[in-house]
Design an enzyme around this catalytic site. Structure first.
Site, short mmCIF file in Angstrom:
data_model
loop_
_atom_site.label_atom_id
_atom_site.label_comp_id
_atom_site.label_asym_id
_atom_site.label_seq_id
_atom_site.Cartn_x
_atom_site.Cartn_y
_atom_site.Cartn_z
N LYS A 239 -1.27 6.81 13.55
CA LYS A 239 -2.67 6.56 13.89
C LYS A 239 -3.42 7.86 14.19
O LYS A 239 -4.62 7.97 13.91
CB LYS A 239 -2.76 5.59 15.08
CG LYS A 239 -2.33 4.16 14.74
CD LYS A 239 -3.04 3.62 13.52
CE LYS A 239 -2.92 2.12 13.33
NZ LYS A 239 -3.48 1.66 12.04
N TYR B 256 4.16 5.06 15.33
CA TYR B 256 2.81 4.48 15.23
C TYR B 256 1.76 5.47 15.75
O TYR B 256 0.69 5.62 15.15
CB TYR B 256 2.81 3.19 16.04
CG TYR B 256 1.56 2.34 15.93
CD1 TYR B 256 1.33 1.56 14.80
CD2 TYR B 256 0.64 2.30 16.96
CE1 TYR B 256 0.20 0.75 14.72
CE2 TYR B 256 -0.49 1.50 16.88
CZ TYR B 256 -0.71 0.73 15.76
OH TYR B 256 -1.83 -0.07 15.69
N ALA B 257 2.08 6.16 16.86
CA ALA B 257 1.14 7.15 17.41
C ALA B 257 0.93 8.28 16.41
O ALA B 257 -0.21 8.74 16.20
CB ALA B 257 1.67 7.71 18.73
N ALA B 258 2.00 8.73 15.76
CA ALA B 258 1.88 9.79 14.76
C ALA B 258 1.01 9.30 13.59
O ALA B 258 0.14 10.02 13.10
CB ALA B 258 3.26 10.20 14.26
N VAL C 220 0.81 -1.22 0.00
CA VAL C 220 0.00 0.00 0.00
C VAL C 220 0.84 1.28 0.00
O VAL C 220 0.36 2.34 -0.37
CB VAL C 220 -1.00 0.03 1.18
CG1 VAL C 220 -1.97 -1.12 1.12
CG2 VAL C 220 -0.28 0.09 2.52
N1 LIG Z 1 -4.37 -5.81 17.06
C1 LIG Z 1 -4.60 -4.72 17.77
O1 LIG Z 1 -4.81 -4.78 19.00
C2 LIG Z 1 -4.64 -3.39 17.10
C3 LIG Z 1 -4.87 -2.26 17.91
C4 LIG Z 1 -4.99 -1.02 17.31
C5 LIG Z 1 -4.87 -0.93 15.93
N2 LIG Z 1 -4.61 -2.03 15.17
C6 LIG Z 1 -4.50 -1.86 13.73
O2 LIG Z 1 -5.28 -2.86 13.09
C7 LIG Z 1 -4.74 -3.09 11.78
C8 LIG Z 1 -4.59 -4.57 11.57
O3 LIG Z 1 -3.62 -5.04 12.47
P1 LIG Z 1 -3.57 -6.53 13.04
O4 LIG Z 1 -3.58 -6.43 14.51
O5 LIG Z 1 -4.57 -7.39 12.36
O6 LIG Z 1 -2.07 -6.90 12.63
P2 LIG Z 1 -1.42 -8.02 11.70
O7 LIG Z 1 0.03 -7.79 11.79
O8 LIG Z 1 -1.96 -9.36 12.07
O9 LIG Z 1 -1.95 -7.68 10.23
C9 LIG Z 1 -1.47 -6.60 9.47
C10 LIG Z 1 -1.58 -6.94 8.00
O10 LIG Z 1 -1.15 -5.82 7.23
C11 LIG Z 1 -0.35 -6.29 6.17
N3 LIG Z 1 0.57 -5.27 5.69
C12 LIG Z 1 1.63 -4.73 6.34
N4 LIG Z 1 2.26 -3.84 5.56
C13 LIG Z 1 1.59 -3.81 4.38
C14 LIG Z 1 1.78 -3.09 3.18
N5 LIG Z 1 2.80 -2.23 3.04
N6 LIG Z 1 0.90 -3.29 2.17
C15 LIG Z 1 -0.12 -4.18 2.31
N7 LIG Z 1 -0.33 -4.90 3.42
C16 LIG Z 1 0.52 -4.72 4.46
C17 LIG Z 1 0.41 -7.48 6.77
O11 LIG Z 1 0.96 -8.31 5.77
C18 LIG Z 1 -0.69 -8.12 7.59
O12 LIG Z 1 -1.41 -9.06 6.83
C19 LIG Z 1 -3.43 -2.30 11.71
O13 LIG Z 1 -3.64 -1.09 11.04
C20 LIG Z 1 -3.12 -2.06 13.17
O14 LIG Z 1 -2.29 -0.93 13.33
C21 LIG Z 1 -4.49 -3.26 15.74
#
Ligand SMILES: NC(=O)c1ccc[n+]([C@@H]2O[C@H](COP(=O)([O-])OP(=O)(O)OC[C@H]3O[C@@H](n4cnc5c(N)ncnc54)[C@H](O)[C@@H]3O)[C@@H](O)[C@H]2O)c1
Length: 248
Positions: A158, A154-156, A63
């Site tokens: 989000k 990450y904070a920046a 992305v």
């Molecule tokens: N799990 C939590 O508690 C939590 C909390 C707050 C926010 N989030 C957010 O939720 C979202 C999903 O996270 P998750 O917990 O499922 O993590 P995860 O690591 O299991 O999944 C993240 C996915 O994003 C894909 N990805 C990473 N870089 C990419 C790129 N450049 N292009 C395309 N795909 C890419 C990875 O391959 C992976 O499949 C993220 O944005 C994360 O920051 C998660």
């Protein structure tokens, strides 16, 4: 079925929250593009959806690469038609205390979350404006509000996403395009280290719900924000975090 025949792009859908969202969207009748940088894992998710009677295609795309996003968006449009729902969910972490953080760690996180979301926004928004319909959902984080030690990048990112949500919601409301965010907390690969590190063992006990969530418990909120039931809601952030936002 609440998303019958809608065309949905879910980025970062090869695992974790994105995978659960893609699977639930398909169950609700959407035609789903499982977008991820991990080719094999994305194909596995899409194949699993098809085996369960749903409609999904894996689209490999980093992305943070604008050309790759434009190409992926064109592939989705060719396969399914114009995109109705965009979920900007792909994410990475590169933790380090701010005085030790490298330029590469800073840039990688901003490139995926901010640039990646912006690339996808621009790739879908022209059709949405023309068709006067669309749903855009960002995966933000409570980190946007609270900060997080060792995660200034990450904070920046989000927090920046929330600025994008509110601006896009204001700009696009007149075209019936609704833009919202989810701030989740779930047991995924991204949170594995924190969940298994003894230094954070007490954190879960401070949560009002006193347990971690599975990604499947987060996904229904993404359905809600994509379907007719949330038709008068835009520019909002829904926390699905076991009440964690209240107690941090
Ligand atoms: N799990 C939590 O508690 C939590 C909390 C707050 C926010 N989030 C957010 O939720 C979202 C999903 O996270 P998750 O917990 O499922 O993590 P995860 O690591 O299991 O999944 C993240 C996915 O994003 C894909 N990805 C990473 N870089 C990419 C790129 N450049 N292009 C395309 N795909 C890419 C990875 O391959 C992976 O499949 C993220 O944005 C994360 O920051 C998660």
């Amino acid at each position: 079925m609440r998303l019958k025949d809608r065309v949905a792009v879910v980025t970062g859908a090869a695992q974790g929250i994105g995978r659960a969202v893609a699977e639930l969207y398909a169950k609700e009748g959407a035609r789903v593009a499982v977008v991820d940088v991990q080719a094999e894992a994305a194909e596995k998710v899409a194949a699993g959806i098809r085996e369960s009677g749903g409609d999904a295609v894996a689209v490999v795309c980093d992305v943070s690469d604008r050309a790759a996003v434009n190409e992926a968006a064109a592939t989705v449009k060719e396969t399914y038609g114009p995109i109705d729902i965009l979920v900007n969910n792909a994410g990475v972490t590169r933790p380090a205390m701010l005085h030790k953080m490298t330029e590469e760690q800073w840039e990688t996180v901003l490139a995926v979350h901010l640039h990646g979301s912006f690339h996808w926004l621009q790739a879908v928004v022209h059709d949405m404006i023309e068709r006067e319909t669309g749903r855009i959902i960002f995966t933000s984080s409570s980190t946007a509000q609270n900060g997080s030690i060792g995660q200034i990048n990450y904070a920046a990112a989000k927090s920046g996403m929330l600025g994008m949500v509110r601006t896009a919601a204001r700009e696009l409301g007149r075209y019936n395009i609704l833009v919202n965010a989810v701030a989740p907390a779930a047991a995924t690969e991204m949170t594995l280290k924190v969940r298994t590190d003894p230094r954070f063992a007490d954190a879960v006990k401070r949560l009002p719900l006193r347990r971690h969530a599975e990604p499947e418990e987060i996904a229904p909120t993404f359905v809600y924000l994509a379907c007719a039931e949330s038709g008068y809601m835009t520019g909002q952030v829904l926390s699905v975090d076991g009440g964690g936002m209240m107690v941090r």
